[in-house]
Scaffold this active site. Structure first.
Site, mmCIF file in Angstrom:
data_model
loop_
_atom_site.group_PDB
_atom_site.id
_atom_site.type_symbol
_atom_site.label_atom_id
_atom_site.label_comp_id
_atom_site.label_asym_id
_atom_site.label_seq_id
_atom_site.Cartn_x
_atom_site.Cartn_y
_atom_site.Cartn_z
ATOM 1 C CB CYS A 5 22.527 -61.599 31.365
ATOM 2 S SG CYS A 5 22.792 -61.684 29.583
ATOM 3 N NE ARG A 11 21.830 -57.942 32.053
ATOM 4 C CZ ARG A 11 20.885 -58.333 32.880
ATOM 5 N NH1 ARG A 11 20.866 -57.879 34.109
ATOM 6 N NH2 ARG A 11 19.950 -59.171 32.489
ATOM 7 C CG ASP A 115 19.104 -56.206 30.035
ATOM 8 O OD1 ASP A 115 19.882 -55.812 29.134
ATOM 9 O OD2 ASP A 115 18.364 -57.195 29.908
#
Length: 143
Positions: A5, A11, A115
């Site tokens: 990520c 994440r 996100d």
């Protein structure tokens, strides 16, 4: 398998933990395309939301994606298209490691895992990550 990520504090560590929870026999890691958080633990609100689901992020530390990762992993799993593009921009000549989106494993090609550092929706993010982890693992066990 490498999960990637942006900062490697929300994440991708959660994806690593979710897949680890389902398949402890797989060598997994996570990284970020940005290097701002290198060496730091996952973001506290993500750790807390993940812990409530039985996902342990406490031992993970952020690291920066490296060109060598193309040679160290069989597949690189990006959390969104921008990170996939950033990873591909670093691809060295001759590297054949596929870069895929995590959401591809639930039939949602081109969809991003939002996100939660920005959206603040940690539970919604984890719902999607766990669905993707289930799909990812199911795809590994099919002939």
């Amino acid at each position: 398998v490498l999960f990637v990520c942006l900062g490697n504090i929300c994440r991708s560590p959660a994806a690593q933990a979710a897949v680890t929870q389902r398949r402890t026999d797989l060598p997994l890691d996570s990284a970020g395309t940005g290097g701002w958080h290198v060496g730091k633990p996952p973001y506290d609100p993500m750790k807390e939301a993940a812990h409530a689901r039985g996902l342990d992020l406490s031992i993970l530390r952020a690291r920066h994606f490296a060109v060598e990762d193309f040679h160290r992993f069989d597949v690189i799993v990006a959390m969104d298209e921008q990170n996939a593009e950033d990873i591909e921009a670093l691809r060295p000549d001759g590297a054949i490691t596929p870069v895929v989106l995590f959401t591809d494993h639930i039939g949602e090609e081109g969809m991003s895992v939002p996100d939660p550092y920005y959206t603040r929706d940690f539970d919604g993010c984890l719902d999607l990550i766990e669905a993707c982890a289930d799909g990812f693992v199911a795809g590994l066990t099919q002939p």
